[in-house]
Design an enzyme around this catalytic site. Structure first.
Site, PDB file in Angstrom:
ATOM      1  CB  CYS A 120      -1.098 -20.209  11.400  1.00  0.00           C
ATOM      2  SG  CYS A 120       0.307 -20.724  12.413  1.00  0.00           S
ATOM      3  CG  ASN A 154       0.352  -5.169   2.140  1.00  0.00           C
ATOM      4  OD1 ASN A 154       0.988  -4.361   1.463  1.00  0.00           O
ATOM      5  ND2 ASN A 154      -0.666  -4.824   2.893  1.00  0.00           N
ATOM      6  CD  GLU A 155       0.043  -2.044   6.239  1.00  0.00           C
ATOM      7  OE1 GLU A 155      -1.010  -2.507   6.691  1.00  0.00           O
ATOM      8  OE2 GLU A 155       0.259  -0.823   6.104  1.00  0.00           O
ATOM      9  CD  GLU A 311      -0.007   0.519   1.851  1.00  0.00           C
ATOM     10  OE1 GLU A 311      -0.900   0.890   2.642  1.00  0.00           O
ATOM     11  OE2 GLU A 311       0.226  -0.669   1.618  1.00  0.00           O
TER      12      GLU A 311
HETATM   13  C1  GLA Z   1      -2.646  -0.766   4.715  1.00  0.00           C
HETATM   14  C2  GLA Z   1      -2.578  -1.837   3.655  1.00  0.00           C
HETATM   15  C3  GLA Z   1      -3.260  -1.450   2.373  1.00  0.00           C
HETATM   16  C4  GLA Z   1      -4.549  -0.727   2.646  1.00  0.00           C
HETATM   17  C5  GLA Z   1      -4.275   0.456   3.528  1.00  0.00           C
HETATM   18  C6  GLA Z   1      -5.480   1.303   3.796  1.00  0.00           C
HETATM   19  O1  GLA Z   1      -1.623   0.130   4.638  1.00  0.00           O
HETATM   20  O2  GLA Z   1      -1.254  -2.185   3.362  1.00  0.00           O
HETATM   21  O3  GLA Z   1      -3.486  -2.623   1.640  1.00  0.00           O
HETATM   22  O4  GLA Z   1      -5.454  -1.595   3.257  1.00  0.00           O
HETATM   23  O5  GLA Z   1      -3.813  -0.015   4.756  1.00  0.00           O
HETATM   24  O6  GLA Z   1      -5.165   2.402   4.599  1.00  0.00           O
END
Ligand code: GLA
Length: 706
Positions: A120, A154-155, A311
Site C-alpha cells: 500500500c 519501478n513503474e 525499457e
Molecule cells: C515493465 C517492467 C519490467 C518488465 C516489463 C515487461 O516495463 O518495468 O520489469 O516487467 O514491463 O514488459
C-alpha cells in the site's frame, strides 16, 4: 515547464543496454554477459530492480556480496549502472510480519503476495523500510564510479496505483484536511447536499470503496488526486534520501508513457531525468502513432530536455493476450523513433531472457538461443550503429504544435459513471488529435493548460473538463499573441471541485471561444451523424469548404456569440443546422500578431479524416506546413542544437517509401550525402544533418509514390 535540475546522467554517449537480473543466473554466466554486452555496445544496465529479498534475506541481515561482485564485473567491462533502489517489491518476510501493508482493492479485498509491488503506497511500515533500504544502498554504492543514475522503485502504479485499505483511508483523510482545512470546507467542496452525503466527523470519511450506487464524483476525483500524490510522496521519500547521501547523482523513476493514474507533471518535477518504458504492440501497424505522443510527453515533462527510453522489448512481450514478436528491423525503427523524439539512448527490458518465472517468454537482447538468437544479432547490430548518432545526444526536438495534457480533466471525465456519456474518452480524444497532426507531418509536444506556450504556433486542448480562470487566461494570452488554439468537446465544464461553472460550459473559456453550450448531446451507440463545413468564400476555408464528415460519440447544442465564425454545422440528426465547429478571432486587433490569432472550438468527435482536414486548416492559419499526401508510415522529426538540424526520417511500414529531402545533407547512419530524393526500405530510417534553419526541414512523400 522549466527544468532547473543541475544533475545529469553520468554517461558520455547515447545510453544502450537494459535491465539485468544477475541474481537469476549463476555467477560464471555474468562473465559471459559482460563479454556479450561489450560486443553489443552496451554501456548502461539497470539493476537490481526486484532484488530486495536477495539483498536482505532476513530482517537487518544484508548480503551485498553478489551485487558488489556483479558491479565489479560490469564496471570492469566499462559498463555503467542505472542503480535501482530495489524497492519495487517487498520481501515476503516483511509482508508476513506486517500483513497490513498489503494493498486492498475497491471491494475491500486484500491482495495477496505472489507477484510484485505488493504494498500500500500509504503504509507507514512500507515507507519506513523503503527509506531504510534506499539509504543502505545509497551509502553502499553512492561513491562507486560505475554509478550513472539512481533508478527509484519501478513503474509506480503499474500493478497497484490505488489502494482502498484502512491506512489509505486515513491518509486520504489527512490529505483532504490539508486541502480543505475543515469539514465545512470538505462538505462544501464535495457538494454533500446531493444524495445526503454530509460528514460530521473526519473519521467517517473513507476511500471510495464500491458503494450502493454512483459515488460522489468529487470524492472520486479527489481520490484520484490523492492516489497520485500518495505514490509521489513515496517517490519523494526516496529522492530525499538519495539527494542527502549522493547530492550529485541524478535520480529517475521509469514512467509508463501516457498513463492515466499518475500526474507525471508532478513526478517529473521531483526527478532529474525523465525515463520511460514503451511497449508499442508489434501487431498494431499504427502503434508508432500513439508512441509519438508518448514521447512528446516525455520530452515535454522537463521543458524539452532529452529523456531516456529505459525499457522496450527487443521483440515480443509476454503480458498481452497475444504477444507477436517484432519483425526484423522493427526494433531498430522503434528505437530510432524514441531517439528522434528526444531520447538520449535506447534501453531494453531485459538483457538476458529469463529461464523461468513470469517473464520467461518476454524477449530480451540476448534470447534463449544466446548469441545465435535473432534478438542478439539485431540488438548487437543496432548497438554498433548507435555510435554514429553520437552528435544528436543532448539536442532538442523542434515542435510547433503542443497538446494540453491535464490529469485533472482526465480523471474528472472518467472517474465517475455520472456523465452525459461514458463514450467520450480522454485518451482516445488526445490520441485522435495527435494522430491527425502525425498524418500532416507535425510532431506534437505536450504542455500544461497554463502553459508555457512560448515557441508554439498551435496549441490544442483535446479536453479540458476541469478548468479554471488561470488556464483560460493563459490560453487567451496565447491567442492574443497570435496563436491558434483548438479546444475540444466537453471543455470548461466544471471547476476543481466538480461544480458546473456558472452559465454552463465552456465556463472560463466562454469569452475566448465565443460560444455557449446549452446542452451536451451525446450520440447514441451505433449512430453516426455528420457535420458540414461552410461553402467556399465563407470563413476563408481552403479545401475544407463544403466538406462533410461523419461524427459519432458526442455533439453539443451551441449558441454562438456575435463575432464568432461558424466553420461547420451539424448536417444530420436533431442538431442539424446548428453550429458544430467555430472560430473566434483574437479579441484585440491592436497588433498584427493578435489579428492572426484564433480560438477554435470543436464540439463534435469527427471521423479521423475530418480531424486531419480541420487541422490542416489550423496549420495553414498558423503558417505551418502540412503534408498533402498522407501516409502514417512516414514520420519525420528534427532534433537540433545551435548549429545543426538532425532530421530523422522514419518508415514505420513494410512498404518502400520515397521521400523528398534536402539535397546535400549528411546522412549519419550511412555516411552518404543526399541528392534530394531518398528511398526508405521497409522499416528504413535516415538521419539527415543540415545546417540549422529557421524552420526545421519538412519532409514529404515524393510525387513518385501515391
Ligand atoms: C515493465 C517492467 C519490467 C518488465 C516489463 C515487461 O516495463 O518495468 O520489469 O516487467 O514491463 O514488459
Amino acid at each position: 515547464m522549466a527544468d532547473e535540475s543541475p544533475r545529469r546522467i553520468r554517461l558520455d554517449a547515447l545510453a544502450y543496454g537494459g535491465d539485468y537480473n544477475p541474481d537469476q543466473w549463476a555467477e560464471h554466466i555474468w562473465l559471459d554477459d559482460a563479454r556479450l554486452m561489450r560486443e553489443a555496445g552496451v554501456n548502461l544496465v539497470s539493476l537490481p530492480v526486484f532484488s530486495w529479498p536477495q539483498l536482505e534475506p532476513e530482517p537487518g541481515v544484508y548480503d551485498w556480496g553478489w551485487l558488489d561482485r556483479v558491479i565489479e564485473v560490469l564496471w570492469g567491462a566499462g559498463i555503467r549502472i542505472d542503480l535501482a533502489t530495489a524497492t519495487a517489491t517487498p520481501p515476503s518476510w516483511l509482508i508476513r510480519s506486517h500483513p497490513e501493508m498489503l494493498p486492498w482493492n475497491e471491494d475491500g479485498q486484500r491482495l495477496e503476495f505472489g507477484s510484485r509491488q505488493a504494498y500500500c503506497p500509504s503504509s507507514p511500515v512500507w515507507r519506513e523500510h523503503v527509506g531504510r533500504m534506499t539509504r543502505a544502498i545509497a551509502e553502499r554504492y553512492g561513491e562507486h564510479p560505475a554509478l550513472a543514475l539512481w533508478h527509484v522503485s519501478n513503474e509506480y502504479g503499474d500493478h497497484v496505483s490505488r489502494c482502498w485499505c484502512p491506512e489509505s483511508s486515513a491518509h486520504f483523510r489527512r490529505w483532504l484536511e490539508a486541502r480543505y482545512g475543515d469539514l465545512d470546507g470538505l462538505n462544501e467542496a464535495w457538494g454533500v447536499n446531493v444524495w445526503g452525503q454530509r460528514y460530521v466527523a473526519w473519521e467517517h470519511i473513507e476511500a471510495p470503496r464500491r458503494a450502493t450506487g454512483p459515488v460522489n464524483p468529487t470524492q472520486l476525483l479527489d481520490f484520484e488526486r490523492f492516489s497520485s500524490d500518495a505514490l509521489l510522496e513515496l517517490f519523494q521519500l526516496e529522492v530525499d534520501v538519495l539527494r542527502e547521501v549522493t547530492p550529485d547523482i541524478a535520480v529517475t523513476t521509469n514512467f509508463m508513457s501516457l498513463l492515466r493514474d499518475l500526474d507525471y507533471w508532478d513526478f517529473a518535477a521531483a526527478e532529474d531525468l525523465v525515463t520511460d518504458d514503451a511497449y508499442p504492440d508489434p501487431a498494431d501497424a499504427n502503434a508508432h502513432v500513439p508512441a509519438a505522443l508518448n514521447y512528446g510527453l516525455m520530452r515535454s515533462l522537463k521543458g524539452g530536455r532529452p529523456w531516456l527510453l529505459l525499457e522496450q522489448a527487443a521483440s515480443a512481450v509476454s503480458w498481452r493476450d497475444v504477444n507477436v514478436p517484432k519483425a526484423p528491423g522493427q526494433m531498430r525503427v522503434d528505437s530510432l523513433q524514441a531517439i528522434a523524439h528526444g531520447s538520449d539512448g535506447a534501453m531494453f527490458f531485459q538483457w538476458r531472457q529469463a529461464k523461468y518465472g513470469q517473464e520467461k517468454f518476454h524477449s530480451a537482447m540476448l534470447g534463449h538461443r544466446g548469441e545465435a538468437s535473432r534478438s542478439f544479432q539485431e540488438t548487437k547490430a543496432f548497438g554498433a550503429e548507435l555510435a554514429r548518432l553520437a552528435p544528436v545526444r543532448g539536442t532538442r526536438v523542434r515542435a510547433s504544435v503542443a497538446l494540453v495534457v491535464d490529469w485533472d480533466s482526465w480523471w474528472g471525465s472518467s472517474a465517475t459513471e455520472s456523465l452525459p456519456s461514458q463514450r467520450l474518452d480522454w485518451l482516445t480524444q488526445a490520441r485522435a488529435w495527435n494522430a491527425a497532426f502525425f498524418a500532416l507531418g507535425q510532431p506534437v509536444d505536450t504542455v500544461r493548460a497554463t502553459g508555457p506556450f512560448d515557441g508554439y504556433d498551435v496549441v490544442v486542448v483535446p479536453n479540458l473538463y476541469v478548468s479554471d480562470a488561470a488556464q483560460a487566461g493563459a490560453l487567451a494570452d496565447f491567442v492574443a499573441r497570435g496563436g491558434q488554439l483548438v479546444v475540444g468537446p466537453f471543455s470548461g465544464v466544471v471547476d476543481a471541485t466538480e461544480k458546473v461553472h456558472d452559465g454552463g460550459a465552456p465556463g472560463p473559456l466562454r469569452e475566448l471561444l465565443g460560444i455557449e453550450v446549452d446542452e451536451q448531446w451525446p450520440v447514441p451507440d451505433g449512430v453516426s451523424e455528420s457535420v458540414e463545413f461552410v461553402p467556399a468564400g465563407l470563413a476563408g476555408l481552403g479545401t475544407l469548404a463544403g466538406a462533410r464528415y461523419s461524427t459519432g460519440v458526442w455533439s453539443e447544442w451551441l449558441e454562438v456569440h456575435e463575432g464568432t465564425e461558424v466553420l461547420a454545422s451539424y448536417a444530420s440528426g436533431e442538431l442539424a443546422g446548428r453550429a458544430a465547429i467555430t472560430r473566434r478571432p483574437a479579441a484585440s486587433a491592436d497588433s498584427a500578431a493578435s489579428a492572426a490569432g484564433g480560438a477554435w472550438y470543436v464540439s463534435a468527435v469527427l471521423e479521423p479524416a475530418g480531424t486531419v482536414e480541420l487541422f490542416r486548416e489550423v496549420l495553414a492559419a498558423a503558417g505551418l506546413p502540412a503534408r498533402d499526401a498522407l501516409d502514417t508510415d512516414l514520420e519525420a522529426v528534427t532534433r537540433s542544437d545551435e548549429t545543426t538540424d538532425f532530421t530523422f526520417v522514419l518508415n514505420h511500414g513494410r512498404r518502400e517509401l520515397v521521400v523528398d529531402v534536402p539535397t546535400g545533407a549528411a546522412e549519419l547512419l550511412t555516411g552518404e550525402t543526399t541528392t534530394g530524393r531518398l528511398t526508405l526500405p521497409r522499416f528504413g530510417v535516415a538521419v539527415l544533418a543540415t545546417p540549422r534553419a529557421a524552420i526545421a526541414p519538412f519532409i514529404t512523400l515524393s510525387d513518385t509514390t501515391d
